[in-house]
Write a protein that holds these residues in place. Sequence first.
Motif, PDB file in Angstrom:
ATOM      1  N   PRO A 227       0.820  -1.210   0.000  1.00  0.00           N
ATOM      2  CA  PRO A 227       0.000   0.000   0.000  1.00  0.00           C
ATOM      3  C   PRO A 227       0.856   1.263   0.000  1.00  0.00           C
ATOM      4  N   GLN A 228       0.273   2.350  -0.452  1.00  0.00           N
ATOM      5  CA  GLN A 228       0.960   3.637  -0.455  1.00  0.00           C
ATOM      6  C   GLN A 228       0.478   4.455   0.742  1.00  0.00           C
ATOM      7  N   ARG A 229       1.423   5.136   1.379  1.00  0.00           N
ATOM      8  CA  ARG A 229       1.059   6.063   2.448  1.00  0.00           C
ATOM      9  C   ARG A 229       1.776   7.384   2.200  1.00  0.00           C
ATOM     10  N   PHE A 297       5.012  -1.276   3.035  1.00  0.00           N
ATOM     11  CA  PHE A 297       4.332  -0.141   2.396  1.00  0.00           C
ATOM     12  C   PHE A 297       5.346   0.856   1.852  1.00  0.00           C
TER      13      PHE A 297
END
Length: 352
Positions: A227-229, A297
Amino acid sequence: MTGIAPALLAWWDVHGRRDLPWQRDPTPYRVWVSEVMLQQTQVVTVERYYDRFMAAFPDLQSLAAASEDAVLHAWSGLGYYGRARQLQHAARRVCEAHGGVLPMDLDALMALPGIGRSTAGAILALAGGQRQPILDGNVKRVLTRLHRIEEPPAVPAVQARLWQLADQYTPADRPAAYTQAIMDLGATLCTRRRPACERCPLASRCLARRDGIAERLPAAQPRRARPQRSSVVMLVCFGAGRVLLEKRPATGLWGGLWGLPEVEGLDAVGDWCQREIGQPPLRIAQRPVLRHGFTHFDLDMTPVEVDVPEPRRALDGGRWLWYNLHDPARVGLAAPVTRLLNSLLQERPAPP
DNA sequence: AAGTCGGGGCA
DNA sequence: TGCCCAGACTT
């Protein structure tokens, strides 16, 4: 049937590595530090840190007596900072419970934080000459190929089988040399890509090589997309090169390191300054986004340069630190923070 | 059994 | 880019 030790040792006696820093004086303490550094970190990276760390903390007592900031400072850039804190906690426990001498016993070692079965086995074999198996990434690769194990090593039944094989192959004679040898084989010939089977002392009995699938083993564990944060971090500056750092919680990401204060968004910078500094910002400037990848991530950091007036009140020294770019405190910093502070230093050279 | 924990080297 | 590295710990 005979084991692999004779062929492996004969090869190692000619081609093995004996010049790595932790191989020179393999005391239990030195081997321990090297093994913890080498958990999930490659040899070439550890080589840049090991001698410096050992110079700062030459023995178990000095490590136990050091401040956590000093230990994390020496570890900064290696990653997995929980390892450094566990290493020091274990050193303190050894001083309290074992008279400052690392116990050369499997169960006692594994009871210490940060030491699992493989690390304990490595300490006992390499520093103690005991017949103990290890199962690191190199050994897993050699054994899955040798026995043509096609399921991922993370599968519990496979894990158990690998430990059984590792134990079975470890000889009573020259266990330290054998342990080095099987790791060297995995590191130099039985590599993840393009293994040099034509030079391997075990090639004639390797089932994966026989079947032409050596390079496909060990099987990769299926994993999910990362996932991208994103986050907004502030470079709060005043005077000639002071930057505000915040102590991060002891556990979790970058645990125990000093980081840049975070805000929800650019709009929150003004409120943050009023609340924490008690004064409004003089200037706010956004800097280019910094991408940092983790195992689980991807993080996009948007740094914001925030110039503030000379603070009128002191901040809690346990949580806040006015870091001096020109006289850096010896504390732990995450790699992207180091990069940002260095770029800031380039732009704001020391006054004459 | 799955998730967490960093950073870098390499194809 | 994606993959993985001299793993261990928590849930």
